[in-house]
Enzyme design. Sequence first.
Site, PDB file in Angstrom:
ATOM      1  N   CYS A 139       0.829  -1.208   0.000  1.00  0.00           N
ATOM      2  CA  CYS A 139       0.000   0.000   0.000  1.00  0.00           C
ATOM      3  C   CYS A 139       0.861   1.255   0.000  1.00  0.00           C
ATOM      4  O   CYS A 139       0.451   2.294  -0.526  1.00  0.00           O
ATOM      5  CB  CYS A 139      -0.940  -0.002   1.198  1.00  0.00           C
ATOM      6  SG  CYS A 139      -0.094  -0.075   2.791  1.00  0.00           S
ATOM      7  N   HIS A 178      -1.938   1.108   7.439  1.00  0.00           N
ATOM      8  CA  HIS A 178      -2.296   1.108   6.023  1.00  0.00           C
ATOM      9  C   HIS A 178      -2.088   2.505   5.459  1.00  0.00           C
ATOM     10  O   HIS A 178      -2.397   3.507   6.102  1.00  0.00           O
ATOM     11  CB  HIS A 178      -3.761   0.680   5.871  1.00  0.00           C
ATOM     12  CG  HIS A 178      -4.213   0.578   4.445  1.00  0.00           C
ATOM     13  ND1 HIS A 178      -3.658  -0.305   3.553  1.00  0.00           N
ATOM     14  CD2 HIS A 178      -5.166   1.257   3.759  1.00  0.00           C
ATOM     15  CE1 HIS A 178      -4.259  -0.166   2.374  1.00  0.00           C
ATOM     16  NE2 HIS A 178      -5.170   0.777   2.479  1.00  0.00           N
TER      17      HIS A 178
END
Length: 922
Positions: free
Chosen positions: A294, A840
Amino acid sequence: MISLKVCGFIQIWSQKTGMTKLKEALIETVQRQKEIKLVVTFKSGKFIRIFQLSNNIRSVVLRHCKKRQSHLRLTLKNNVFLFIDKLSYRDAKQLNMFLDIIHQNKSQQPMKSDDDWSVFESRNMLKEIDKTSFYSICNKPSYQKMPLFMSKSPTHVKKGILENQGGKGQNTLSSDVQTNEDILKEDNPVPNKKYKTDSLKYIQSNRKNPSSLEDLEKDRDLKLGPSFNTNCNGNPNLDETVLATQTLNAKNGLTSPLEPEHSQGDPRCNKAQVPLDSHSQQLQQGFPNLGNTCYMNAVLQSLFAIPSFADDLLTQGVPWEYIPFEALIMTLTQLLALKDFCSTKIKRELLGNVKKVISAVAEIFSGNMQNDAHEFLGQCLDQLKEDMEKLNATLNTGKECGDENSSPQMHVGSAATKVFVCPVVANFEFELQLSLICKACGHAVLKVEPNNYLSINLHQETKPLPLSIQNSLDLFFKEEELEYNCQMCKQKSCVARHTFSRLSRVLIIHLKRYSFNNAWLLVKNNEQVYIPKSLSLSSYCNESTKPPLPLSSSAPVGKCEVLEVSQEMISEINSPLTPSMKLTSESSDSLVLPVEPDKNADLQRFQRDCGDASQEQHQRDLENGSALESELVHFRDRAIGEKELPVADSLMDQGDISLPVMYEDGGKLISSPDTRLVEVHLQEVPQHPELQKYEKTNTFVEFNFDSVTESTNGFYDCKENRIPEGSQGMAEQLQQCIEESIIDEFLQQAPPPGVRKLDAQEHTEETLNQSTELRLQKADLNHLGALGSDNPGNKNILDAENTRGEAKELTRNVKMGDPLQAYRLISVVSHIGSSPNSGHYISDVYDFQKQAWFTYNDLCVSEISETKMQEARLHSGYIFFYMHNGIFEELLRKAENSRLPSTQAGVIPQGEYEGDSLYRPA
């Protein structure tokens, strides 16, 4: 065998020649000895290009748009790509049927690898061309942007790009280096605005394709039915200029994805399945997660959304035959060109190649471990700059040696001396000037540091003033007293300060949210940091600060220039230090700036230029009391006659490469041998009484070198916020009263509902005040916990004092900000999570074409208002991209001029993320 003849505009890409201009041509299909070829005759009639079709078609994609015009995209297996635009609906349909039949015919003879395409003069064939069949061409044709969807058919690109992997023989690259005038003079391809366009209707006939060429011939006279259905899966956004990916062979491809695609039930991707008809819009798609990647997806989305950066990657006419497969510029260009219309499977391959190329240089990114987005960004920019330097060096070497095999672009017109602009240098590189001045004798050391980004600390303030990007910059640029060994008087007290000597198109700011606690464990700081829409850099600039490189300029930045130092500027620097000053120049050997002159020829030469003053002239100047002015004039006269200093290689900020080092607070200044130093000892200059306050002086000397050196990392450990400069007395009280009245008015008004539409001209004081109102009226910030905050103390309502502090800061941005030194927020990379070891990354990006903000969460793309984005990223904002106002407005005008009159693409409304879904590892 039938023969089709259609007229349109064609654009051709190949590995060796890159992308050509969009030119009008006659496209004809011809069968010769059981082989079918595509003959392209340009309107000039001088050149014809022939392409093998039999057993050579990888994919065919047809798109229809308004005004009954269509375009067709043909990808061949020998790494050639054709974009045929402005076809009539009937011609496009017939050509698509013809190519589909050839593509699906399994009884074809093998393709001859040496018969890819040829270019030859055909002056005799000019008479056979029906000139009346061509479309009329405008002086400046309007190149339309159209959505690129990938068909679900197994014969299309989704399958074809992987055909040459897994041990299959590689197709011989086509001999594209020819004497074709249409290719050799393509120094200015079709401008690639790199904007995501409003999606158009994708219309595809539900009729079955004819099973033979005879059926197609009969079908030519049939009227096409009016009923169409959509059968596509892709992204409505695309680039104007399109490149085809090269063959992904086994040594360069990543055939096994590291992580399965998100399912529909994945809480990280709340994407509903909506039935599509001919008027529906496809949802935007981001990048798939390959397994804890990510960080890479968020950074690449932010970079690709900068139109000027995308243009510099795609539209320079780079000779790709000089670029190896393992070069980052190659893989990035492929991903940028195909990302908006290729399938998720192909995106995995392209992203895998980017990761593999970067991992070959920085091994930390090779596995499936979680990595830091800022480390990846720094490595990506550094590696891309190195690739461009190697390319220019290769071309220059070939030109000097008279290499017969050098690119044909080197031998045509001005291309022989062309230097390709580095996208990193042109868009992100700025120059900081560091001044170290001895408080005892006035001996000054000036240092210019090219950088790609600023890394600033999160300072713990004793004041209740809320933290923001603007006041964090103030603290970074605040003057600081340091221990420094003066070479003249041997004292150890000096004043240090940073100022901008050259601005960049895009300013990247990295907020150091990670630091070591008392147990030497790396922890994340989730403190709230306000993200302003605009930044003012006027406090950190002076009259000599250079503006960013304009968009219309293709000249390399960073040329060495003559050092010009005025007496007034020197006086301003040293006014509070000593009334007796003299100019000298010598090497530096301080603890803060360890530079060895004997190891740097450039530095020695620079110092010689500064120090070889005539003794006789020096004595006369001392007698006349004008030593400073004479030395400066003498230096300028000598420097004008000197050649430019050679550009030295340099490094990125090595103090910010790994997590333990990257988040160090209060790190010392690091310098490289490439850094140029000028030491100045000033004497016998009258001291002006108004210049007693040293902290109110500005920068003074300007350098401009084309290199990237290590940036200052955590240089300042500031204890208080710098008060903006302003008038005193009544003027200051009046200013405060005006600000308080504005704030009170804000607090009495209710927030407007809905999403606020971005205005291209929102740079006035009134508009910024309205923007302040929208942000400050969101008093209830309890929902921030679901958007990334794990700090309970940061979830309460902003108190009135903090609100006033934010409004004062914005008012200062308006009233002190020079339009030439103001920057506009265009992207934010955020880390959602409470720990540096998990979490994330997502990115919020401003779309110039749609004039709206979008959140990229791996594959999921959703629209978000700017106000909501600013609030949601208060605790998680990590990397911020600010664009110069002048560049921003120019790109916005270009986007508005190129927009198609279609409805906005359907996207997922931005909502609050479910629970801790965003806290899962990437």
